[in-house]
Every structure is written in structure tokens, then in C-alpha cells.
Design a protein around this motif. Sequence first.
Motif, PDB file in Angstrom:
ATOM      1  N   GLN A 157     -19.077   2.853   7.260  1.00  0.00           N
ATOM      2  CA  GLN A 157     -17.954   3.547   8.119  1.00  0.00           C
ATOM      3  C   GLN A 157     -16.791   3.003   7.830  1.00  0.00           C
ATOM      4  N   ILE A 158     -16.259   1.854   7.870  1.00  0.00           N
ATOM      5  CA  ILE A 158     -15.036   1.145   7.731  1.00  0.00           C
ATOM      6  C   ILE A 158     -14.332   1.155   6.299  1.00  0.00           C
ATOM      7  N   GLY A 159     -15.247   1.344   5.295  1.00  0.00           N
ATOM      8  CA  GLY A 159     -14.965   1.420   3.821  1.00  0.00           C
ATOM      9  C   GLY A 159     -14.265   0.023   3.308  1.00  0.00           C
ATOM     10  N   ASN A 160     -13.121  -0.258   3.686  1.00  0.00           N
ATOM     11  CA  ASN A 160     -12.537  -1.601   3.211  1.00  0.00           C
ATOM     12  C   ASN A 160     -12.368  -2.406   4.426  1.00  0.00           C
ATOM     13  N   PRO A 161     -13.312  -3.577   4.680  1.00  0.00           N
ATOM     14  CA  PRO A 161     -13.320  -4.350   5.849  1.00  0.00           C
ATOM     15  C   PRO A 161     -11.868  -5.282   5.720  1.00  0.00           C
ATOM     16  N   TYR A 162     -11.328  -5.248   4.697  1.00  0.00           N
ATOM     17  CA  TYR A 162      -9.973  -6.042   4.442  1.00  0.00           C
ATOM     18  C   TYR A 162      -8.682  -5.315   4.915  1.00  0.00           C
ATOM     19  N   ARG A 163      -8.991  -4.088   4.822  1.00  0.00           N
ATOM     20  CA  ARG A 163      -7.752  -3.223   5.296  1.00  0.00           C
ATOM     21  C   ARG A 163      -8.313  -2.079   5.995  1.00  0.00           C
ATOM     22  N   TYR A 164      -7.705  -2.130   7.114  1.00  0.00           N
ATOM     23  CA  TYR A 164      -7.992  -0.682   7.913  1.00  0.00           C
ATOM     24  C   TYR A 164      -7.134  -0.675   9.123  1.00  0.00           C
ATOM     25  N   LEU A 165      -7.163   0.353  10.037  1.00  0.00           N
ATOM     26  CA  LEU A 165      -6.431   0.626  11.125  1.00  0.00           C
ATOM     27  C   LEU A 165      -7.034   0.189  12.583  1.00  0.00           C
ATOM     28  N   ASP A 166      -6.188  -0.291  13.193  1.00  0.00           N
ATOM     29  CA  ASP A 166      -6.467  -0.523  14.732  1.00  0.00           C
ATOM     30  C   ASP A 166      -5.692   0.107  15.710  1.00  0.00           C
ATOM     31  N   HIS A 167      -6.297   1.262  15.982  1.00  0.00           N
ATOM     32  CA  HIS A 167      -5.507   2.097  17.129  1.00  0.00           C
ATOM     33  C   HIS A 167      -4.096   2.662  16.483  1.00  0.00           C
ATOM     34  N   MET A 201       0.996  -1.196  -0.157  1.00  0.00           N
ATOM     35  CA  MET A 201      -0.045   0.060   0.095  1.00  0.00           C
ATOM     36  C   MET A 201       0.784   1.211  -0.189  1.00  0.00           C
ATOM     37  N   LYS A 202       0.558   2.275  -0.785  1.00  0.00           N
ATOM     38  CA  LYS A 202       1.313   3.386  -0.876  1.00  0.00           C
ATOM     39  C   LYS A 202       1.102   4.258   0.249  1.00  0.00           C
ATOM     40  N   PRO A 203       1.960   5.004   0.846  1.00  0.00           N
ATOM     41  CA  PRO A 203       1.822   5.952   2.064  1.00  0.00           C
ATOM     42  C   PRO A 203       0.538   6.755   1.680  1.00  0.00           C
ATOM     43  N   ALA A 204       0.355   7.305   0.779  1.00  0.00           N
ATOM     44  CA  ALA A 204      -0.965   8.237   0.460  1.00  0.00           C
ATOM     45  C   ALA A 204      -1.938   7.430   0.715  1.00  0.00           C
ATOM     46  N   ASP A 205      -2.173   5.945   0.245  1.00  0.00           N
ATOM     47  CA  ASP A 205      -3.255   5.192   0.427  1.00  0.00           C
ATOM     48  C   ASP A 205      -3.628   4.926   1.867  1.00  0.00           C
ATOM     49  N   ALA A 206      -2.509   4.855   2.693  1.00  0.00           N
ATOM     50  CA  ALA A 206      -2.515   4.700   4.025  1.00  0.00           C
ATOM     51  C   ALA A 206      -3.696   5.742   4.775  1.00  0.00           C
ATOM     52  N   GLU A 207      -3.554   6.983   4.481  1.00  0.00           N
ATOM     53  CA  GLU A 207      -4.272   8.007   4.991  1.00  0.00           C
ATOM     54  C   GLU A 207      -5.936   7.770   4.778  1.00  0.00           C
ATOM     55  N   LYS A 208      -5.981   6.995   3.871  1.00  0.00           N
ATOM     56  CA  LYS A 208      -7.550   6.647   3.575  1.00  0.00           C
ATOM     57  C   LYS A 208      -7.992   5.607   4.466  1.00  0.00           C
ATOM     58  N   LEU A 209      -7.284   4.785   5.007  1.00  0.00           N
ATOM     59  CA  LEU A 209      -7.757   3.764   5.756  1.00  0.00           C
ATOM     60  C   LEU A 209      -8.665   4.092   7.164  1.00  0.00           C
ATOM     61  N   VAL A 210      -9.528   3.789   7.533  1.00  0.00           N
ATOM     62  CA  VAL A 210     -10.366   4.007   8.799  1.00  0.00           C
ATOM     63  C   VAL A 210      -9.727   3.337  10.067  1.00  0.00           C
ATOM     64  N   ASP A 211      -9.720   3.888  10.835  1.00  0.00           N
ATOM     65  CA  ASP A 211      -9.513   3.148  12.489  1.00  0.00           C
ATOM     66  C   ASP A 211     -10.659   2.603  12.958  1.00  0.00           C
ATOM     67  N   ILE A 212     -10.671   1.403  13.214  1.00  0.00           N
ATOM     68  CA  ILE A 212     -11.780   0.600  13.494  1.00  0.00           C
ATOM     69  C   ILE A 212     -12.486   1.098  14.905  1.00  0.00           C
ATOM     70  N   SER A 213     -11.474   1.860  15.945  1.00  0.00           N
ATOM     71  CA  SER A 213     -11.797   2.337  16.892  1.00  0.00           C
ATOM     72  C   SER A 213     -12.748   3.518  16.987  1.00  0.00           C
ATOM     73  N   SER A 214     -12.921   3.967  15.551  1.00  0.00           N
ATOM     74  CA  SER A 214     -13.720   5.236  15.409  1.00  0.00           C
ATOM     75  C   SER A 214     -15.434   4.909  14.863  1.00  0.00           C
ATOM     76  N   ILE A 215     -15.294   3.313  14.744  1.00  0.00           N
ATOM     77  CA  ILE A 215     -16.654   2.921  14.095  1.00  0.00           C
ATOM     78  C   ILE A 215     -17.699   2.876  15.246  1.00  0.00           C
TER      79      ILE A 215
END
Length: 74
Positions: free
Chosen positions: A33-43, A1-15
Motif C-alpha cells: 500500500q505504501i509503495g516506498n516506505p522511505y518516502r511517503y506523505l503524512d497528512h 524529488m521532482k514535483p511530478a514524483d510527489a504526486e506518486k507518494l502515498v499518504d500514510i493516513s490512507s493505509i
Amino acid sequence: MKPADAEKLVDISSIRVDLGMPYEERVKSYLSQIGNPYRYLDHGFTVTCSFAGECSLEDCLTSYLSEKYGMQKA
């Protein structure tokens, strides 16, 4: 994943999921809310999900959501 794409990931703690909604609506709310359930942030940590085929995607997601949010299929 490109660094710019990482900014688009949602943190699951915000769901936030309203447990008073019907099952299908809770799942729709989570997915929207999560957008991509296969790739997201967790804290702040990137989580990438993959499946080895031991169960269906629906069963895997139902199990995960049930553990995380008490979502059980009606």
C-alpha cells in the motif's frame, strides 16, 4: 524529488492494515500500500526516512509498524 514524483507518494493516513492477518501478511499489505516506505506523505507532509545504522532496517520497520499499527512479530 521532482514535483511530478510527489504526486506518486502515498499518504500514510490512507493505509489500512487488517490486524487479524499473520505478521508477514500485515507487513506485505503495508508495503504494497505504501509503495516506498522511505518516502511517503503524512497528512500532506512529505516524510523521508533514513537510517544511521544504529539498528537493522528490519528492526526499524518492525518498531515503527508496531507503534503505528500494533504489529508485533509473532
